[in-house]
Write a protein that holds these residues in place. Structure first.
Motif, short mmCIF file in Angstrom:
data_model
loop_
_atom_site.label_atom_id
_atom_site.label_comp_id
_atom_site.label_asym_id
_atom_site.label_seq_id
_atom_site.Cartn_x
_atom_site.Cartn_y
_atom_site.Cartn_z
N ARG A 120 0.83 -1.21 0.00
CA ARG A 120 0.00 0.00 0.00
C ARG A 120 0.87 1.26 0.00
O ARG A 120 0.56 2.22 -0.69
CB ARG A 120 -0.93 0.01 1.22
CG ARG A 120 -2.18 -0.83 1.02
CD ARG A 120 -3.07 -0.80 2.24
NE ARG A 120 -3.45 0.54 2.65
CZ ARG A 120 -4.38 1.26 2.03
NH1 ARG A 120 -5.01 0.78 0.97
NH2 ARG A 120 -4.69 2.47 2.46
N PHE B 4 0.80 4.29 -2.71
CA PHE B 4 0.69 5.73 -2.42
C PHE B 4 1.80 6.52 -3.10
O PHE B 4 1.58 7.57 -3.68
CB PHE B 4 0.73 5.97 -0.90
CG PHE B 4 -0.59 5.74 -0.22
CD1 PHE B 4 -1.71 6.47 -0.57
CD2 PHE B 4 -0.70 4.76 0.77
CE1 PHE B 4 -2.93 6.25 0.07
CE2 PHE B 4 -1.93 4.53 1.40
CZ PHE B 4 -3.05 5.28 1.04
N LEU C 262 -4.23 0.14 -4.18
CA LEU C 262 -5.11 1.15 -3.59
C LEU C 262 -6.50 1.04 -4.19
O LEU C 262 -6.67 0.50 -5.29
CB LEU C 262 -4.56 2.56 -3.84
CG LEU C 262 -3.15 2.89 -3.34
CD1 LEU C 262 -2.80 4.31 -3.72
CD2 LEU C 262 -3.04 2.71 -1.84
N LYS D 139 -10.94 5.09 -5.14
CA LYS D 139 -11.20 6.33 -4.41
C LYS D 139 -9.90 6.95 -3.91
O LYS D 139 -9.67 8.15 -4.06
CB LYS D 139 -12.12 6.05 -3.21
CG LYS D 139 -12.47 7.32 -2.43
CD LYS D 139 -13.14 7.01 -1.11
CE LYS D 139 -14.53 6.50 -1.28
NZ LYS D 139 -15.24 6.35 0.02
N GLU D 140 -9.01 6.12 -3.35
CA GLU D 140 -7.73 6.62 -2.84
C GLU D 140 -6.88 7.17 -3.99
O GLU D 140 -6.26 8.24 -3.86
CB GLU D 140 -6.98 5.50 -2.12
CG GLU D 140 -7.60 5.13 -0.78
CD GLU D 140 -7.01 3.86 -0.20
OE1 GLU D 140 -6.90 3.79 1.04
OE2 GLU D 140 -6.67 2.93 -0.96
N SER D 141 -6.85 6.45 -5.11
CA SER D 141 -6.07 6.91 -6.25
C SER D 141 -6.62 8.22 -6.81
O SER D 141 -5.87 9.12 -7.18
CB SER D 141 -6.05 5.84 -7.35
OG SER D 141 -5.30 4.72 -6.93
#
Length: 300
Positions: A7, A11, A249, A252-254
């Motif tokens: 993870r 990021f 990821l 949404k996070e990307s």
């Protein structure tokens, strides 16, 4: 521990991809302004080289059989051709033309109107119903555009007209690009689809401005470094890193971290290129980034 490390890598990849994309636009602006690079030549060269590099990554790192399988079915091949011309080429050309006439900050922010256009399209097609969140997103987009383009003065625009026209067209092209690619991406790896789309766009534009037609006298070593950055970091690695981040990821996070792109474009345009950016333009940028964050937080 392994999952946490994966993870963390995701990021880093998405942050680097978004920042590379944003800075790539600013570096392109430098090429247009300081070295008089032709926008047609840059788009042609950028698409051809980045497309070939993405297909090379697919060949060595992923399922290489997909590279030519995509051409074996007529319906898929024709869709890929349309995507390459009206999606990829249109997005890249309109974005670069907007930068050429204005600056990378405004061009990037105007391109981010694409999600609003998709919302409006979905509502008009009755594929979705209008929600309060949609109204807030549209309101933020309109307020952001007004502040960005007028700097708070209704008597005149603070951005050249052609830059606005190309920027809005870039948003339209990105909306089409996003919607039209969905069936292709369900069947094939994204590196294959985007790699071929770049090559299709680059070959098509070569008939207007062949990549070998360039004024080498204007190309200093500095200009070559900028060109390498735009092609390698601002196009090929930016896309590849973003796609790879989706392996570890959530979308949404990307998407949330992808909103660093307009911030990188605005920051480098103002700090590095010393472009003037008024208080209301900063407010406009904040509205558009807020709109992006609101969209990214929405699961739909």
């Amino acid at each position: 521990m392994g999952g946490e490390q994966t993870r963390r890598t995701g990021f880093i990849l998405v942050i680097c991809g978004a920042v590379f994309w944003g800075i790539g636009g600013t570096v392109a602006q430098k090429l247009f302004q300081q070295f008089a690079i032709d926008v047609n030549w840059l788009v042609t060269t950028r698409l051809l080289i980045a497309g070939l590099l993405l297909l090379t990554v697919q060949f060595f790192a992923k399922d290489r059989t997909q590279i030519f399988d995509v051409w074996k079915r007529g319906s898929t091949a024709s869709r890929l051709m349309i995507f390459g011309l009206l999606g990829m080429l249109a997005v890249q050309y309109t974005y670069m033309a907007s930068i050429n006439h204005g600056n990378a900050a405004v061009a990037t922010l105007l391109q981010y109107l694409a999600p609003v256009m998709i919302i409006v399209y979905s509502i008009l097609r009755k594929q979705a119903s209008l929600t309060r969140r949609d109204l807030l997103i549209v309101a933020l987009a309109l307020a952001g555009c007004f502040c960005l383009l007028t700097n708070g003065s209704v008597s005149g625009l603070s951005v050249p007209g052609p830059a606005i026209v190309w920027g809005v067209l870039s948003g339209v092209a990105l909306a089409f690009y996003t919607l039209y690619a969905v069936p292709l991406l369900k069947q094939y790896d994204s590196l294959v689809i985007v790699g071929w789309a770049m090559i299709i766009g680059g070959v098509s534009l070569s008939f207007i401005h062949p990549p070998w037609q360039i004024n080498l006298a204007a190309m200093t070593p500095e200009a070559y470094w900028y060109l390498i950055f735009v092609i390698l970091f601002g196009t090929m690695l930016a896309f590849w890193f973003y796609i790879e981040s989706l392996q570890s990821l959530s979308p949404k996070e990307s998407s949330l971290l992808g909103s660093l792109e307009p911030l990188a474009a605005v920051g480098t345009t103002v700090v590095w290129l010393k472009e003037p950016f008024g208080l209301f333009q900063w407010m406009g940028a904040a509205c558009i980034v807020g709109m992006i964050l609101l969209l990214a937080l929405n699961k739909k």
